[in-house]
Design an enzyme around this catalytic site. Sequence first.
Site, PDB file in Angstrom:
ATOM      1  CD  GLN A 108       8.690   0.476   0.134  1.00  0.00           C
ATOM      2  OE1 GLN A 108       9.625   0.954  -0.475  1.00  0.00           O
ATOM      3  NE2 GLN A 108       8.633  -0.806   0.416  1.00  0.00           N
ATOM      4  N   GLY A 109       9.460   4.052   1.429  1.00  0.00           N
ATOM      5  CA  GLY A 109       9.836   4.590   2.731  1.00  0.00           C
ATOM      6  C   GLY A 109       9.982   3.539   3.818  1.00  0.00           C
ATOM      7  CB  ALA A 144       2.083  -9.562  -0.416  1.00  0.00           C
ATOM      8  CB  SER A 145       0.616  -4.360   0.922  1.00  0.00           C
ATOM      9  OG  SER A 145       0.356  -3.892  -0.372  1.00  0.00           O
ATOM     10  CB  THR A 164       4.960  -1.506   7.160  1.00  0.00           C
ATOM     11  OG1 THR A 164       5.480  -0.731   6.086  1.00  0.00           O
ATOM     12  CG2 THR A 164       4.939  -0.655   8.411  1.00  0.00           C
ATOM     13  CE  LYS A 166      -6.781  -2.867   9.320  1.00  0.00           C
ATOM     14  NZ  LYS A 166      -8.193  -2.686   8.881  1.00  0.00           N
ATOM     15  CB  VAL A 182      -1.319   1.817   2.807  1.00  0.00           C
ATOM     16  CG1 VAL A 182      -0.118   2.498   3.446  1.00  0.00           C
ATOM     17  CG2 VAL A 182      -2.020   2.753   1.833  1.00  0.00           C
ATOM     18  N   GLY A 183       0.288  -0.339   0.224  1.00  0.00           N
ATOM     19  CA  GLY A 183       1.183  -0.169  -0.917  1.00  0.00           C
ATOM     20  C   GLY A 183       0.418  -0.358  -2.203  1.00  0.00           C
ATOM     21  CD  GLU A 184       1.391  -5.354  -3.753  1.00  0.00           C
ATOM     22  OE1 GLU A 184       2.144  -6.085  -4.403  1.00  0.00           O
ATOM     23  OE2 GLU A 184       0.733  -5.761  -2.781  1.00  0.00           O
TER      24      GLU A 184
END
Lengths: 162, 340
Positions: free
Chosen positions: B48-49, B87-88, B91, B288, B290-292
Amino acid sequence: MKPKIVSFTLNGRPVDVMVRPMTTLQNVLRRQLELTATKAGCRQGSCGSCTVLVNGEPMAACLLPIEDVEGQEVLTLEGITPLHGLHPIQEAFFENFAVQCGYCTPGMIMVTKALLEREPRPDEATIREALSGNLCRCTGYQAIVQAVTDAADRLHGNGGVS
Amino acid sequence: MAKHRGVGMAAVNYPTGMNLGGDPSQALIHATTTGTFVITLSSTDLGQGLKTVIAQIGAEALGVPFENVLIDTADTDTGPHCMGTFASRATHRVGNAVIRAAEEARKVMFEVASEELEVAPEDLETDGQGNIRVKGSPEHSINIVDLALAAHFKYGKTISGRGMYIKPKSEVDPDTGAMDPDSTEAHACTVAEVEVDDETGEVKVLSIKSAYEIGRQVNPKLVEGQIQGGSLMGMAHALYETTAPYYPAIDHAPGGFNEYIVPGPQDQPEIESVVLEYPSVNGPFGVKGVGEMTANSPIPAIINAIHDAVGVWITELPATPEKILRALEEKRKEEERGAE
């Protein structure tokens, strides 16, 4: 079955490998020669992550018995990667954020190489068709398709199209 | 027999991080003798970076160029503790930890620069280009490479910092039930457009268009990558993917990757997104997660679009052609019963 020697050209150099019959090209590359750019995703010929070029044609290395490449030319991602820097297709993938986890990337790049040699300026439908044997779980494909278009520009100029 | 188009919408409200027994992550920073700032973590980049955005946050917080930051991560035997990439949260949590570690490292950096430039630490600033300079007098400066060498060989100091961020456990208020289980919440809304073939039951997704509110974007291209990838994953969950198509029976369960259906390059619909940046209060630079969340709203949006197209509700995923044909048959029977 007794081991035997199979000779072929790998990334421009002659190689001889001692193998048991029916060993896959994938296993020879990854385990015997330790060339791990060729990935092992599904090992069933359905994900495309192990794609290599045999005489310029994309093939699934996981389904290819090593005897079948006797005397043939095999090209893997290692073979197109320069000692310093990146191949233009690799640059295009990098610049277009077409890589996330990276596991599909070597296969995608090898298919792109074969495609752009056959068809220097493919349209989007042709690109998607060429990549249809390659699965990507991360990117949603859009960035990969953009990268292939960009790679065509890098290799063949943008033909006056901005 | 015809193809029917439909449009559906769905929204998602997604928490960043988790509660459980508290949600901590640590980061350690040290400068090598040649001015590379190594950020040591245990947090994993899944593609995801994370390594990129943490290097960006670290560079910003340290005041050094991105190229001078190296992320060393993913060895949980040797790295500082991280709860993990899920759980995002990464970051947000790791970014906050890195900012704290950078504050401590900057303090040492300025102490050494203060000796070298013979001015008080509070009169110094970083220029973001790899130099520390005297405020208002930029010609008096020292490069971080020289600074790191001086710290090491002349002053015997390590330019280093420790950072920790923890979201403390939030207990439920026994009287009101109120609690604060997450740190911040991101939001999105997706509109999906589909075409349903009432003869074959097949659904073709034509477009997935979303608006995201995800705090500050550290790296907009990586955010776009998450949204594009998540949109397609959502579509795949909605229409194709299952390990038990006749759950709880195991009939026709895929026996390998060959039989487990995921979308290919030709199945990708048009994917479009816009991002609104409302910085969070407690995220590093207002981020905030922004993954899942990106795989969430496309699913109900597609199911709603199917209903809009052919008037049936699919209540179990995935919405296979068989389920759609059975639902259409049921609907026809009900209509016939109603007509009698």
